[in-house]
Design a protein around this motif. Structure first.
Motif, PDB file in Angstrom:
ATOM      1  N   PHE A   1       0.691  -1.013  -0.103  1.00 14.84           N
ATOM      2  CA  PHE A   1       0.092  -0.134   0.235  1.00 14.84           C
ATOM      3  C   PHE A   1       0.723   1.852   0.061  1.00 14.84           C
ATOM      4  O   PHE A   1       1.040   2.198  -0.876  1.00 14.84           O
ATOM      5  N   ALA A   2       1.610   1.438   0.999  1.00 21.28           N
ATOM      6  CA  ALA A   2       2.789   3.261   0.789  1.00 21.28           C
ATOM      7  C   ALA A   2       3.519   2.237  -0.641  1.00 21.28           C
ATOM      8  O   ALA A   2       3.704   3.889  -0.962  1.00 21.28           O
ATOM      9  N   ALA A   3       4.014   1.668  -0.999  1.00 20.85           N
ATOM     10  CA  ALA A   3       4.391   1.741  -2.323  1.00 20.85           C
ATOM     11  C   ALA A   3       3.530   2.339  -3.101  1.00 20.85           C
ATOM     12  O   ALA A   3       4.572   2.799  -4.079  1.00 20.85           O
ATOM     13  N   LEU A   4       2.637   1.645  -3.010  1.00 19.36           N
ATOM     14  CA  LEU A   4       1.331   2.415  -4.629  1.00 19.36           C
ATOM     15  C   LEU A   4       1.092   3.403  -3.795  1.00 19.36           C
ATOM     16  O   LEU A   4       1.864   4.366  -5.102  1.00 19.36           O
ATOM     17  N   VAL A   5       1.101   4.321  -3.317  1.00 19.04           N
ATOM     18  CA  VAL A   5       0.834   5.269  -2.337  1.00 19.04           C
ATOM     19  C   VAL A   5       2.166   7.179  -3.348  1.00 19.04           C
ATOM     20  O   VAL A   5       1.665   7.616  -4.011  1.00 19.04           O
TER      21      VAL A   5
ATOM     22  N   ALA B   1       5.093   6.825   3.796  1.00 17.46           N
ATOM     23  CA  ALA B   1       4.348   6.361   4.257  1.00 17.46           C
ATOM     24  C   ALA B   1       4.258   5.441   4.454  1.00 17.46           C
ATOM     25  O   ALA B   1       2.834   4.966   5.896  1.00 17.46           O
ATOM     26  N   ALA B   2       5.280   4.428   4.672  1.00 18.34           N
ATOM     27  CA  ALA B   2       5.426   2.786   5.607  1.00 18.34           C
ATOM     28  C   ALA B   2       4.989   3.642   6.937  1.00 18.34           C
ATOM     29  O   ALA B   2       4.475   2.721   7.370  1.00 18.34           O
ATOM     30  N   LEU B   3       5.942   4.439   7.233  1.00 10.68           N
ATOM     31  CA  LEU B   3       6.057   4.616   8.556  1.00 10.68           C
ATOM     32  C   LEU B   3       4.529   5.141   9.196  1.00 10.68           C
ATOM     33  O   LEU B   3       4.450   4.506   9.976  1.00 10.68           O
ATOM     34  N   VAL B   4       3.836   5.558   8.409  1.00  9.62           N
ATOM     35  CA  VAL B   4       2.765   5.969   8.913  1.00  9.62           C
ATOM     36  C   VAL B   4       2.130   4.925   9.174  1.00  9.62           C
ATOM     37  O   VAL B   4       1.525   4.984  10.477  1.00  9.62           O
ATOM     38  N   VAL B   5       1.644   4.076   8.235  1.00  9.20           N
ATOM     39  CA  VAL B   5       1.302   3.218   7.516  1.00  9.20           C
ATOM     40  C   VAL B   5       1.451   1.946   9.013  1.00  9.20           C
ATOM     41  O   VAL B   5      -0.249   1.157   9.333  1.00  9.20           O
ATOM     42  N   ASP B   6       2.124   1.756   9.756  1.00 10.88           N
ATOM     43  CA  ASP B   6       3.006   1.183  10.435  1.00 10.88           C
ATOM     44  C   ASP B   6       2.279   1.327  11.479  1.00 10.88           C
ATOM     45  O   ASP B   6       1.887   0.195  12.631  1.00 10.88           O
ATOM     46  N   GLN B   7       1.023   1.990  11.719  1.00  9.33           N
ATOM     47  CA  GLN B   7       1.045   2.666  13.278  1.00  9.33           C
ATOM     48  C   GLN B   7      -0.288   1.790  13.078  1.00  9.33           C
ATOM     49  O   GLN B   7      -0.770   2.203  14.456  1.00  9.33           O
ATOM     50  N   GLY B   8      -1.047   1.156  12.526  1.00  9.01           N
ATOM     51  CA  GLY B   8      -2.492   0.739  12.375  1.00  9.01           C
ATOM     52  C   GLY B   8      -3.484   1.498  11.664  1.00  9.01           C
ATOM     53  O   GLY B   8      -2.660   1.687  10.317  1.00  9.01           O
ATOM     54  N   THR B   9      -4.491   0.693  12.046  1.00  6.12           N
ATOM     55  CA  THR B   9      -5.535   0.891  10.882  1.00  6.12           C
ATOM     56  C   THR B   9      -5.749   3.067  10.527  1.00  6.12           C
ATOM     57  O   THR B   9      -5.671   3.239   9.695  1.00  6.12           O
ATOM     58  N   TRP B  10      -5.703   3.380  11.274  1.00  5.04           N
ATOM     59  CA  TRP B  10      -5.831   5.323  11.672  1.00  5.04           C
ATOM     60  C   TRP B  10      -4.727   5.314  10.976  1.00  5.04           C
ATOM     61  O   TRP B  10      -4.676   6.636   9.538  1.00  5.04           O
ATOM     62  N   GLY B  11      -3.288   4.398  10.347  1.00  2.41           N
ATOM     63  CA  GLY B  11      -2.754   5.086   9.891  1.00  2.41           C
ATOM     64  C   GLY B  11      -2.865   4.915   8.113  1.00  2.41           C
ATOM     65  O   GLY B  11      -2.631   5.110   7.806  1.00  2.41           O
TER      66      GLY B  11
ATOM     67  N   GLY C   1      10.076  -0.885   6.027  1.00  4.36           N
ATOM     68  CA  GLY C   1       8.934  -2.042   7.296  1.00  4.36           C
ATOM     69  C   GLY C   1       9.680  -2.928   7.529  1.00  4.36           C
ATOM     70  O   GLY C   1       9.431  -3.301   8.174  1.00  4.36           O
ATOM     71  N   VAL C   2      10.939  -3.365   6.499  1.00  2.26           N
ATOM     72  CA  VAL C   2      11.692  -4.718   7.076  1.00  2.26           C
ATOM     73  C   VAL C   2      13.078  -4.739   7.479  1.00  2.26           C
ATOM     74  O   VAL C   2      13.786  -4.971   8.377  1.00  2.26           O
ATOM     75  N   GLY C   3      13.428  -3.123   6.679  1.00  2.00           N
ATOM     76  CA  GLY C   3      14.973  -3.085   6.070  1.00  2.00           C
ATOM     77  C   GLY C   3      15.914  -3.459   5.570  1.00  2.00           C
ATOM     78  O   GLY C   3      15.532  -4.239   4.205  1.00  2.00           O
TER      79      GLY C   3
END
Lengths: 82, 402
Positions: free
Chosen positions: B84-88, B325-335, B121-123
């Motif tokens: 998802f983050a990649a697509l954004v 985007a990946a940083l924010v998405v990692d926070q959960g649904t609200w991200g 997300g992975v490193g």
């Protein structure tokens, strides 16, 4: 991190691309040339006989050229689908 | 579980949105020179391109089993959130370059997005940098040069062979030929790029357990990916078509045929050799070569330079945006919701800015480049705050955009 860049494969891809492009456009241009010779011949030969022969030869050459290009396009299609 | 289903749905919608931007960003590749030389009327050209992109989607699912061709380690940790983050990042970069009328590579945007999101997300070990170099960077540098040289040589020969003919007659012939070369590029594009979206959706479904491992894309995935790219193609990225068709050089029919043949050949040879190159860069390189090989060699070097800078920026820029985007998405649904909202707001804002200077089928062949200064202010808003802190000027326009 082992680096293995296949320069030979790259060079080969580049060479083939260059050769095919130039060959196809050349053959197509010869076809275009033959067609326009034919048109010129037909125009010039409207009242006399000599134009007709040149017209026929031109049409034959153009047909061969465009057939070759069509074959290349079909091969391209088979590459896409393959 | 509920959280996963929500994310999977979001990823599928975003993947189709990316596919759409991919389509309209890349209409120019196949059709710009055909439109510029008058081989095809603008509306006819985009219709043919759309139909062939759709058809192309059904031709092969060979590369749909992998989305990255080994660039990121898909087994290690390609989670839906990373995709998802990649697509954004990829979508935002695609829209930004479209706004500025610059042809950039949709594939590089996607790869960059995947790399950025994976690193966060992975490193670092999630990315195979050797593959990035040999499969992306080197072909990216080499392919436009090869296409340019081939188009240059072909143009020279085409002009030389037909120098004694009536230009009107020979131009007619070259225009006919362009229909075939352009169609071949469209079909190859549909096959290659629609498969990337299919691959993304399929892998997402696999990771959510909706499909078994190693499954081929279901028919609805193939059809929706084909439809999204075709719709995007039909919308026509007119700004980019103008830049490529009229902005780089004054392209005549022999040059159009040469550049399209070079592009089609390079794309097909390279993809059968396994190089994931950019259709966009190859086509632009071909046009540059054809422009320089013409009767009065002329190239808009300013435009060429801007394009090359954009190519270099595409991968890192998409990577940075996707990383954030990946940083924010990692926070959960609200991200996820926040990033999704940022995507909608950012896209809407860029659409609205584009309305200030619209380019469409009617004025696509004018030479005036799209004004870079108009777009400059959005560059900052979008690039610097991709992951969401909605800036005030764009917030006002969201209701209209959504």
């Amino acid at each position: 991190m082992s680096m293995s860049i296949k320069w030979a494969a790259l060079a080969q891809t580049a060479g083939v691309s260059f050769a095919v492009t130039v060959a196809v456009v050349t053959v197509f241009s010869v076809g275009v040339l033959a067609l326009s010779r034919r048109e010129a011949a037909l125009e010039a030969g409207q009242d006399g006989a000599p134009g007709a022969g040149a017209g026929k030869g031109g049409l034959a050459l153009a047909s061969v050229c465009f057939a070759v290009c069509a074959a290349v396009v079909l091969y391209g299609l088979s590459l896409i689908a393959g | 579980m509920e959280h996963i289903t929500f994310l999977v749905a979001v990823v599928i919608i975003t993947a189709l949105a990316f596919d759409f931007t991919n389509g309209f960003h890349d209409t120019a590749n196949a059709m710009a020179t055909s439109i510029a030389t008058g081989a095809l009327k603008p509306k006819v050209a985009v219709t043919i391109a759309a139909v062939l992109n759709f058809a192309g989607a059904f031709l092969s699912v060979k590369v749909a089993s992998t989305i990255s061709g080994g660039i990121v380690n898909e087994k290690a940790g390609i989670q839906p959130s990373i995709i998802f983050a990649a697509l954004v990042g990829a979508i935002l970069w695609n829209l930004l370059t479209w706004l500025r009328g610059l042809p950039s590579s949709s594939s590089h945007a996607l790869y960059g997005g995947l790399i950025g999101a994976t690193v966060v997300g992975v490193g670092m070990n999630g990315v195979n940098f050797a593959t990035v170099l040999s499969k992306i960077v080197i072909p990216a540098v080499a392919s436009p040069i090869v296409a340019g040289l081939a188009a240059w040589g072909a143009t020279k020969l085409a002009y030389r062979l037909t120098r004694n003919t009536d230009e009107k007659t020979s131009d007619k012939g070259f225009r006919k030929g362009q229909m075939f070369s352009a169609s071949l590029i469209s079909l190859a594009h549909g096959t290659n790029d629609a498969q990337k979206t299919m691959g993304i959706i399929t892998l997402t479904l696999v990771s959510a357990g909706a499909l078994h491992k190693g499954a081929t894309p279901p028919v609805w995935v193939i059809a929706s990916a084909g439809a999204a790219i075709a719709l995007g193609t039909y919308m026509g990225g007119w700004r980019i078509i103008r830049s490529m068709g009229s902005g780089l050089a004054d392209i005549r029919p022999p040059q159009g045929l040469s550049s399209e043949t070079a592009a089609a050949t390079v794309i097909l040879t390279s993809s059968s050799m396994g190089y994931g190159l950019s259709t966009t860069q190859v086509c632009s390189g071909g046009i540059m070569g054809a422009g320089l090989g013409g009767r009065n060699p002329r190239l808009n070097w300013g435009m060429a330079r801007r394009m090359v800078y954009t190519w270099g920026l595409t991968l890192p820029a998409a990577a940075v945006v996707s990383g954030l985007a990946a940083l924010v998405v990692d926070q959960g649904t609200w991200g996820v919701v926040l990033v999704g909202a940022a995507l909608v707001v950012g896209s809407g804002a860029m659409y609205l800015v584009s309305r200030r200077q619209p380019v469409h089928a009617g004025n696509v062949n004018e030479v005036t480049p799209v004004d870079a200064t108009v777009a400059a202010e959005t560059v900052e808003t979008v690039e610097v705050t991709p992951a969401g802190t909605t800036t005030t000027p764009t917030a006002a326009s969201t209701t209209v955009a959504a």
